[in-house]
Design a protein around this motif. Structure first.
Motif, PDB file in Angstrom:
ATOM      1  N   LEU A 108      -7.165   2.887  -4.666  1.00 43.77           N
ATOM      2  CA  LEU A 108      -5.558   2.812  -4.562  1.00 43.77           C
ATOM      3  C   LEU A 108      -4.556   2.602  -5.496  1.00 43.77           C
ATOM      4  CD1 LEU A 108      -6.176   2.376  -0.686  1.00 43.77           C
ATOM      5  CD2 LEU A 108      -6.248   5.401  -2.302  1.00 43.77           C
ATOM      6  N   ALA A 109      -5.026   1.774  -6.482  1.00 45.98           N
ATOM      7  CA  ALA A 109      -4.191   0.871  -7.557  1.00 45.98           C
ATOM      8  C   ALA A 109      -2.834   0.260  -7.232  1.00 45.98           C
ATOM      9  CB  ALA A 109      -3.204   2.038  -8.372  1.00 45.98           C
ATOM     10  N   PHE A 110      -1.621   0.395  -7.328  1.00 48.66           N
ATOM     11  CA  PHE A 110      -0.209   0.241  -6.811  1.00 48.66           C
ATOM     12  C   PHE A 110       0.851   1.127  -6.468  1.00 48.66           C
ATOM     13  CE2 PHE A 110      -0.623  -1.431 -10.392  1.00 48.66           C
ATOM     14  CZ  PHE A 110       0.789  -1.199 -11.279  1.00 48.66           C
ATOM     15  N   GLY A 111       1.748   0.625  -6.022  1.00 52.72           N
ATOM     16  CA  GLY A 111       2.827   1.783  -6.368  1.00 52.72           C
ATOM     17  C   GLY A 111       3.847   1.356  -5.015  1.00 52.72           C
ATOM     18  N   HIS A 112       4.995   1.736  -5.085  1.00 53.71           N
ATOM     19  CA  HIS A 112       6.131   1.078  -4.170  1.00 53.71           C
ATOM     20  C   HIS A 112       7.468   1.931  -4.471  1.00 53.71           C
ATOM     21  CE1 HIS A 112       7.872   0.353  -8.381  1.00 53.71           C
ATOM     22  NE2 HIS A 112       9.114   1.051  -7.479  1.00 53.71           N
ATOM     23  N   LEU A 113       8.053   2.891  -3.532  1.00 53.29           N
ATOM     24  CA  LEU A 113       9.343   2.990  -3.219  1.00 53.29           C
ATOM     25  C   LEU A 113       9.996   2.863  -2.474  1.00 53.29           C
ATOM     26  CD1 LEU A 113       9.671   6.121  -2.889  1.00 53.29           C
ATOM     27  CD2 LEU A 113       9.176   6.395  -0.540  1.00 53.29           C
ATOM     28  N   ALA A 127       7.280   7.241   2.400  1.00 52.51           N
ATOM     29  CA  ALA A 127       6.490   6.190   2.395  1.00 52.51           C
ATOM     30  C   ALA A 127       4.818   6.859   2.376  1.00 52.51           C
ATOM     31  CB  ALA A 127       7.035   4.943   2.676  1.00 52.51           C
ATOM     32  N   GLY A 128       5.313   6.901   3.788  1.00 55.83           N
ATOM     33  CA  GLY A 128       3.754   6.728   4.917  1.00 55.83           C
ATOM     34  C   GLY A 128       2.694   8.088   3.677  1.00 55.83           C
ATOM     35  N   ALA A 129       3.250   9.220   2.715  1.00 57.71           N
ATOM     36  CA  ALA A 129       2.721   9.128   1.537  1.00 57.71           C
ATOM     37  C   ALA A 129       1.726   8.693   0.376  1.00 57.71           C
ATOM     38  CB  ALA A 129       3.026  10.813   1.305  1.00 57.71           C
TER      39      ALA A 129
END
Length: 153
Positions: A108-113, A127-129
């Motif tokens: 999934l790696a990483f991410g942010h919003l 965010a849920g997506a």
């Protein structure tokens, strides 16, 4: 509500919704997000307005070893900047869910919003997506831990 009361308010809201941080289930993930969504709409005294980036929400996910072992985490953080001058204190209230890391979560790696410039409805839908949040919301395994912290930065 004052900034210093925000952690207690969120903990109380989660308890009222039936979330037990010591015995998290997969269903509690969605409940935690719904409660945080309600919490994010509550006014906080002495905070600069959202249009000045004084009150916003961050959704993030990834595999990290912040606690001395590799874990996958999803996090919702509400950030407050006290109203006043440019050097006003900044606070973050974080609600973090942890799972054991594995090949699936590593992929999934990483991410942010950030929520800035979005309505809360738009933000929580996006965010849920995010890949990590979508995985967490659909995961059949409950998180091993829920940690809620309030810190001044």
């Amino acid at each position: 509500m004052l900034i210093l009361a925000t952690r207690d308010v969120l903990v109380s809201m989660l308890a009222d919704a039936g979330v037990n941080p010591d015995a998290m289930t997969s269903a509690d993930v969605r409940t935690t997000v719904e409660v945080f969504r309600c919490f994010a709409g509550l006014p906080v005294d002495g905070v600069a307005p959202p249009e000045e980036d004084g009150d916003g929400v961050l959704a993030q996910f990834g595999t990290y070893d912040f606690r001395g072992r590799s874990e996958f985490s999803t996090d919702l953080t509400r950030q407050f900047v006290e109203a006043g001058d440019e050097d006003a204190p900044m606070w973050q209230l974080s609600c973090t869910l942890y799972w054991p890391a594995g090949a699936e979560t590593e992929s999934l790696a990483f991410g942010h919003l950030w929520s800035f410039g979005k309505t809360l409805d738009e933000f929580f839908a996006k965010a849920g997506a995010l890949p990590g949040w979508a995985w967490a919301l659909d995961c059949l395994e409950g998180p091993q831990d829920l940690v809620i912290t309030l810190a001044e930065l």
